[in-house]
Design an enzyme around this catalytic site. Structure first.
Site, PDB file in Angstrom:
ATOM      1  N   ARG A  24      31.068  15.101  -6.526  1.00 53.01           N
ATOM      2  CA  ARG A  24      32.250  15.328  -7.367  1.00 53.01           C
ATOM      3  C   ARG A  24      32.736  16.770  -7.216  1.00 53.01           C
ATOM      4  NH1 ARG A  24      30.905  19.503  -9.204  1.00 53.01           N
ATOM      5  NH2 ARG A  24      29.694  20.016 -11.052  1.00 53.01           N
ATOM      6  N   GLU A  34      26.569  22.737  -4.739  1.00 52.21           N
ATOM      7  CA  GLU A  34      25.326  22.587  -5.507  1.00 52.21           C
ATOM      8  C   GLU A  34      24.772  21.189  -5.258  1.00 52.21           C
ATOM      9  OE1 GLU A  34      24.387  23.674  -9.966  1.00 52.21           O
ATOM     10  OE2 GLU A  34      24.868  21.549  -9.883  1.00 52.21           O
ATOM     11  N   SER A  85      36.942  22.786 -16.542  1.00 51.99           N
ATOM     12  CA  SER A  85      35.523  23.174 -16.628  1.00 51.99           C
ATOM     13  C   SER A  85      35.264  24.466 -15.863  1.00 51.99           C
ATOM     14  CB  SER A  85      34.614  22.097 -16.039  1.00 51.99           C
ATOM     15  OG  SER A  85      34.894  20.866 -16.604  1.00 51.99           O
ATOM     16  N   ARG A  89      24.761  14.904  -5.893  1.00 50.73           N
ATOM     17  CA  ARG A  89      23.478  14.495  -6.467  1.00 50.73           C
ATOM     18  C   ARG A  89      22.829  13.498  -5.527  1.00 50.73           C
ATOM     19  NH1 ARG A  89      24.417  12.844 -12.200  1.00 50.73           N
ATOM     20  NH2 ARG A  89      24.421  15.087 -12.528  1.00 50.73           N
ATOM     21  N   LYS A 120      12.500  22.074 -17.487  1.00 50.91           N
ATOM     22  CA  LYS A 120      13.133  22.847 -18.563  1.00 50.91           C
ATOM     23  C   LYS A 120      12.421  22.530 -19.881  1.00 50.91           C
ATOM     24  CE  LYS A 120      17.716  23.856 -16.939  1.00 50.91           C
ATOM     25  NZ  LYS A 120      19.149  23.885 -17.266  1.00 50.91           N
TER      26      LYS A 120
HETATM   27  P1  GTP Z   1      25.201  26.568 -15.425  1.00 50.09           P
HETATM   28  O1  GTP Z   1      25.562  26.363 -13.978  1.00 50.09           O
HETATM   29  O2  GTP Z   1      26.062  27.512 -16.135  1.00 50.09           O
HETATM   30  O3  GTP Z   1      25.032  25.242 -16.155  1.00 50.09           O
HETATM   31  O4  GTP Z   1      23.833  27.304 -15.458  1.00 50.09           O
HETATM   32  P2  GTP Z   1      22.726  27.229 -14.375  1.00 50.09           P
HETATM   33  O5  GTP Z   1      23.276  27.623 -13.049  1.00 50.09           O
HETATM   34  O6  GTP Z   1      21.526  27.961 -14.889  1.00 50.09           O
HETATM   35  O7  GTP Z   1      22.490  25.677 -14.366  1.00 50.09           O
HETATM   36  P3  GTP Z   1      21.297  24.823 -13.879  1.00 50.09           P
HETATM   37  O8  GTP Z   1      21.043  25.024 -12.426  1.00 50.09           O
HETATM   38  O9  GTP Z   1      20.135  24.959 -14.797  1.00 50.09           O
HETATM   39  O10 GTP Z   1      21.951  23.393 -14.130  1.00 50.09           O
HETATM   40  C1  GTP Z   1      23.093  22.989 -13.452  1.00 50.09           C
HETATM   41  C2  GTP Z   1      23.391  21.516 -13.715  1.00 50.09           C
HETATM   42  O11 GTP Z   1      22.184  20.731 -13.812  1.00 50.09           O
HETATM   43  C3  GTP Z   1      24.101  21.206 -14.992  1.00 50.09           C
HETATM   44  O12 GTP Z   1      25.481  21.366 -14.847  1.00 50.09           O
HETATM   45  C4  GTP Z   1      23.729  19.731 -15.224  1.00 50.09           C
HETATM   46  O13 GTP Z   1      24.465  18.872 -14.371  1.00 50.09           O
HETATM   47  C5  GTP Z   1      22.305  19.706 -14.772  1.00 50.09           C
HETATM   48  N1  GTP Z   1      21.395  19.998 -15.892  1.00 50.09           N
HETATM   49  C6  GTP Z   1      20.773  21.170 -16.130  1.00 50.09           C
HETATM   50  N2  GTP Z   1      20.027  21.093 -17.248  1.00 50.09           N
HETATM   51  C7  GTP Z   1      20.160  19.836 -17.733  1.00 50.09           C
HETATM   52  C8  GTP Z   1      19.634  19.148 -18.874  1.00 50.09           C
HETATM   53  O14 GTP Z   1      18.886  19.681 -19.686  1.00 50.09           O
HETATM   54  N3  GTP Z   1      20.020  17.853 -19.036  1.00 50.09           N
HETATM   55  C9  GTP Z   1      20.833  17.203 -18.164  1.00 50.09           C
HETATM   56  N4  GTP Z   1      21.142  15.914 -18.407  1.00 50.09           N
HETATM   57  N5  GTP Z   1      21.361  17.834 -17.083  1.00 50.09           N
HETATM   58  C10 GTP Z   1      21.037  19.125 -16.872  1.00 50.09           C
HETATM   59 MG    MG Z   2      24.652  26.188 -12.092  1.00 47.21          MG
END
Ligand code: GTP
Ligand code: MG
Length: 237
Positions: A77, A173, A83, A111, A146
């Protein structure tokens, strides 16, 4: 990956969202940046297509060599403009295309859901060894879940696009999960939004327990696979 699959970023959408937000000054420079913004979604879409091709080749090679592909399914996606803007604001970045490309790593997202935990690491090893992409970051929430129980392995990679202007590296990503991890994450996501991001303590605790159950299921499947492989090796002449 909250956004709808295949969502396209459009200039109009972006302008509407920016006006909605009003926190950012809309000056001439900014207007020019928004103009440039038109070309970006196309680049991210190309990067996802290129990555999809590479994954398809890996899948079919695995299929031919081992008789099955450990990649169950793949989804991708493009992040919605709203967003992207919200994330930039949340993280305190000035709106500019440069900042967007540099700091927002998940504009293009893929994904990959695998059958077994072991296959995720095999795939990561393979991707790391390839010369047609760069791994910029690895977050291993499988080895280190986490606090809420979330498990997946996240990669930020860069894919080279050969354009008329030269080579441009575009970030994607990748989230790698097993079927059990994907099931848990999808459910958690639904509940999280159902409770407006404030899960009651007992729900959070039970979700954590469910994540442990998903992990046990993955471990059990790995043991069964090992057993089956050993049995089938024993079948030989
Ligand atoms: P952001 O990119 O700002 O969210 O912070 P980050 O770079 O630390 O994110 P991280 O790599 O931890 O997570 C990126 C993505 O993983 C999120 O946008 C979600 O799609 C997924 N994700 C991360 N944590 C969770 C969680 O606790 N629950 C679920 N369902 N998805 C998660
Ligand atoms: Mg991220």
């Amino acid at each position: 990956m909250d956004e709808q699959e295949g969502t396209q970023l459009t200039l109009n959408q972006l302008q509407v969202h920016v006006k909605d937000m009003q926190q950012w000054q809309i000056n001439e420079d900014f207007a020019k940046q928004i103009e440039d913004f038109k070309t970006l979604p196309v680049l991210y879409r190309h990067a996802l297509n290129e990555l999809q091709n590479k994954i398809d080749v890996i899948k079919s090679e695995w299929q031919v060599r081992d008789g099955f592909s450990p990649i169950e399914h793949v989804k991708s996606r493009i992040k919605e403009p709203k967003s992207i803007l919200q994330k930039m604001q949340r993280k305190g970045y000035e709106f500019s295309l440069g900042n967007m490309e540099q700091y927002i790593h998940d504009i293009a997202g893929m994904r990959i859901v695998c059958a077994f935990v072991k296959d995720i690491y095999r795939l990561v090893d393979h991707l790391s060894a390839r010369e047609d992409m760069r791994i910029l970051e690895i977050k291993d929430y499988i080895a280190h879940p986490k606090p809420n129980g979330y498990q997946s392995l996240h990669l930020i990679i860069a894919i080279p696009l050969i354009l008329l202007e030269g080579t441009r590296w575009v970030k994607v990503e990748i989230q790698l999960r097993t079927l059990a991890m994907d099931f848990w994450a999808s459910m958690e996501h639904i509940l999280y939004y159902k409770f407006d991001k404030q899960l009651p303590a007992h729900v959070a605790e039970e979700l954590k327990e469910a994540a442990r159950a998903a992990d046990e299921l993955d471990q059990k499947m790995l043991r069964l696979r090992r057993e089956i492989l050993e049995l089938s090796e024993g079948d030989g002449p």
